[in-house]
Design an enzyme around this catalytic site. Structure first.
Site, PDB file in Angstrom:
ATOM      1  N   SER A  64       0.794  -1.238   0.000  1.00 61.79           N
ATOM      2  CA  SER A  64       0.000   0.000   0.000  1.00 61.79           C
ATOM      3  C   SER A  64       0.823   1.284   0.000  1.00 61.79           C
ATOM      4  O   SER A  64       0.258   2.361  -0.163  1.00 61.79           O
ATOM      5  CB  SER A  64      -0.934   0.031   1.202  1.00 61.79           C
ATOM      6  N   LYS A  67       0.115   3.457  -2.891  1.00 60.12           N
ATOM      7  CA  LYS A  67      -1.134   4.195  -3.159  1.00 60.12           C
ATOM      8  C   LYS A  67      -0.967   5.697  -3.368  1.00 60.12           C
ATOM      9  O   LYS A  67      -1.548   6.253  -4.312  1.00 60.12           O
ATOM     10  CB  LYS A  67      -2.146   3.901  -2.037  1.00 60.12           C
ATOM     11  N   TYR A 189      -3.358  -3.592 -10.163  1.00 67.00           N
ATOM     12  CA  TYR A 189      -3.221  -3.312  -8.721  1.00 67.00           C
ATOM     13  C   TYR A 189      -2.288  -4.326  -8.056  1.00 67.00           C
ATOM     14  O   TYR A 189      -1.389  -3.965  -7.294  1.00 67.00           O
ATOM     15  CB  TYR A 189      -4.617  -3.332  -8.076  1.00 67.00           C
ATOM     16  N   TYR A 241      -4.453   4.896   7.874  1.00 66.66           N
ATOM     17  CA  TYR A 241      -5.776   4.286   8.081  1.00 66.66           C
ATOM     18  C   TYR A 241      -6.394   4.720   9.406  1.00 66.66           C
ATOM     19  O   TYR A 241      -6.334   5.866   9.786  1.00 66.66           O
ATOM     20  CB  TYR A 241      -5.695   2.759   7.992  1.00 66.66           C
ATOM     21  N   VAL A 259       1.435  -3.515   3.922  1.00 65.82           N
ATOM     22  CA  VAL A 259       1.492  -4.790   4.649  1.00 65.82           C
ATOM     23  C   VAL A 259       2.775  -5.582   4.361  1.00 65.82           C
ATOM     24  O   VAL A 259       3.038  -6.597   4.991  1.00 65.82           O
ATOM     25  CB  VAL A 259       0.256  -5.688   4.376  1.00 65.82           C
TER      26      VAL A 259
HETATM   27  O1  DON Z   1      -4.735  -4.828  -1.190  1.00 69.47           O
HETATM   28  C1  DON Z   1      -3.991  -5.500  -0.514  1.00 69.47           C
HETATM   29  O2  DON Z   1      -4.460  -6.305   0.239  1.00 69.47           O
HETATM   30  C2  DON Z   1      -2.459  -5.356  -0.532  1.00 69.47           C
HETATM   31  N1  DON Z   1      -1.911  -5.697  -1.767  1.00 69.47           N
HETATM   32  C3  DON Z   1      -2.040  -4.023  -0.066  1.00 69.47           C
HETATM   33  C4  DON Z   1      -2.622  -3.674   1.258  1.00 69.47           C
HETATM   34  C5  DON Z   1      -1.720  -2.909   2.151  1.00 69.47           C
HETATM   35  O3  DON Z   1      -0.520  -2.867   2.027  1.00 69.47           O
HETATM   36  C6  DON Z   1      -2.389  -2.228   3.284  1.00 69.47           C
HETATM   37  N2  DON Z   1      -1.429  -1.541   4.109  1.00 69.47           N
HETATM   38  N3  DON Z   1      -1.250  -1.502   5.256  1.00 69.47           N
END
Ligand code: DON
Length: 433
Positions: A64, A67, A189, A241, A259
């Site tokens: 993320s 983003k 994505y 978040y 993540v």
């Molecule tokens: O959309 C997802 O689940 C992951 N590829 C990215 C999510 C993410 O990194 C959220 N961050 N804390």
């Protein structure tokens, strides 16, 4: 000679090394396979020097942290009004993968949650998904200053485990928010999230935002300043978040977590920070990453609302040099507040002089608002029969290539001489008694 800053940062990293709280993200199976002990920190100064500590050159997937950069690319490509029509800028207080849209507009509430990020990808104009991904990868690479590659195993792993994101994309499609086929957009994505970066890359990407879009390492302008301002605003309010409020209070830097364990943090005008530690807290943010950022902010005074000094008087001196000529010497940063002080003082005092000389040769920085105010001041003085003379050898108010350059003087002596000439030649009716 030992490097003071390097030692300092090494010490901060070492202080946090023993923390083992948190768990690896396991909803993407491949992420559960990374070394949980990895720990890296990098800090890029605004002139592009990077301090690296621990595993600062270990690669991990950006997830993320991608983003804000994709949002910036969408803004850059199609402009804020078109992006705003599809993605809001309101913090949600929800988890990153919440299946939610704004009740009224049916648009994702902000670009930092998955719904907003997936929509942002769909807004990047390209003929094919591959071309769209190439634009994203090239843009991220330009911010990092090196070509970034996809971790194919993580990409495949997320693609096959992505029911939640499929639900989000199809929901967006059903509301007519998504530009393009939901599966194709999702594929981009997943590839975007699987781009491999290091803490050093994140520090450089952060420093590019800190430098209003100019990559300090390559010297290349990658993002427009207005796009950076918007991107940092959304990072500040929504980047962490449902932990955003705590983050802004305790750390005070626009930031984004992923993540994969990465965090990018930006101190506008000053520096970019990249941290990596893959064990995550309940809100999906790197536990040690958050703690390191808190310590860095507290120990190095990096909170963006730290006021280093109250704004000093912009007027360095006001002096009368004879025959009704008054010289205002201006210094420091001439932004709105400084220009307001200069124009208010000169207007209030206008009965005390006949000609005013404004010396801006010691001004460090100026913006359009200040230029407009100063230009307006000359016109205002004329309405009361007074004349302003500008000392501007560096073209800070009147650019050196401006057709109006003749109105600016090189030195205070030149401007005072011009004021005396004006006083002796102006029509008799206008002479004060
Ligand atoms: O959309 C997802 O689940 C992951 N590829 C990215 C999510 C993410 O990194 C959220 N961050 N804390």
């Amino acid at each position: 000679m030992t490097d003071l800053v390097q030692n300092y940062l090494d010490r901060i990293l070492a202080e946090h090394e023993p923390i083992t709280e948190g768990v690896l993200a396991d909803y993407i199976p491949e992420l559960a396979a990374v070394d949980p002990t990895g720990f890296g920190l990098a800090l890029s100064s605004s002139d592009g020097y990077v301090y690296r500590c621990g595993d600062a050159d270990t690669e991990f997937t950006i997830q993320s942290v991608s983003k804000p950069f994709t949002y910036a690319l969408a803004l850059q490509k199609i402009g804020a009004p078109a992006v705003d029509a599809r993605i809001g800028v309101e913090p949600t207080g929800e988890a990153f993968n919440e299946i939610s849209v704004d009740d009224e507009t049916k648009a994702p509430k902000n670009p930092m949650i998955n719904a907003g990020a997936i929509t942002a990808i769909s807004l990047i104009p390209a003929a094919t998904p591959d071309a769209r991904f190439a634009l994203i990868r090239d843009f991220f690479s330009a911010c990092a200053g090196r070509p970034l590659e996809v971790d194919e195993a993580v990409y495949e792993s997320e693609r096959t485990a992505g029911s939640r994101n499929r639900a989000i994309a199809y929901m967006l499609d059903s509301f007519g928010v998504l530009d393009g086929d939901p599966d194709e957009v999702l594929d981009v994505y997943y590839r975007q999230c699987a781009l491999k970066v290091t803490s050093t890359d994140l520090a450089r990407m952060g420093a590019t935002l800190a430098r209003t879009g100019l990559n300090p390492m390559t010297g290349r302008r990658v993002i427009d300043p207005a796009v950076v301002r918007r991107t940092l605003s959304v990072m500040l309010t929504c980047g962490m978040y449902d932990a955003a409020g705590d983050w802004v209070s305790a750390v005070g830097m626009p930031a984004k977590s992923g993540v994969g364990g990465g965090i990018v943090a930006v101190l506008p005008g000053q520096l970019g920070i990249g941290v990596y530690s893959p064990r995550l807290g309940p809100k999906g943010n790197s536990v040690r990453g958050v703690r390191v950022c808190r310590s860095l902010s507290a120990q190095l005074g990096l909170h963006f609302l730290n006021v280093t000094r109250e704004s000093r008087s912009t007027l360095r001196s006001v002096s009368d040099v004879g025959d009704g000529v008054r010289v205002y010497e201006v210094h420091g940063d001439l932004l709105f507040a400084g220009a307001e002080q200069v124009t208010r003082t000169a207007q209030r005092q206008h009965e005390e002089y006949t000609a005013a000389v404004f010396d801006v040769s010691r001004v460090d920085d100026i913006n359009d608002a200040a230029r407009t105010l100063l230009a307006g001041l000359a016109a205002t003085l004329q309405t009361v029969g007074k004349h302003g003379f500008l000392v501007d050898p560096d073209g800070i108010v009147v650019p050196l290539d401006s057709p109006h350059r003749a109105a600016a003087y090189e030195t205070v002596a030149d401007a005072v001489a011009a004021a005396h000439t004006w006083l002796s030649t102006r029509p008799a009716a206008a002479v004060d008694d």
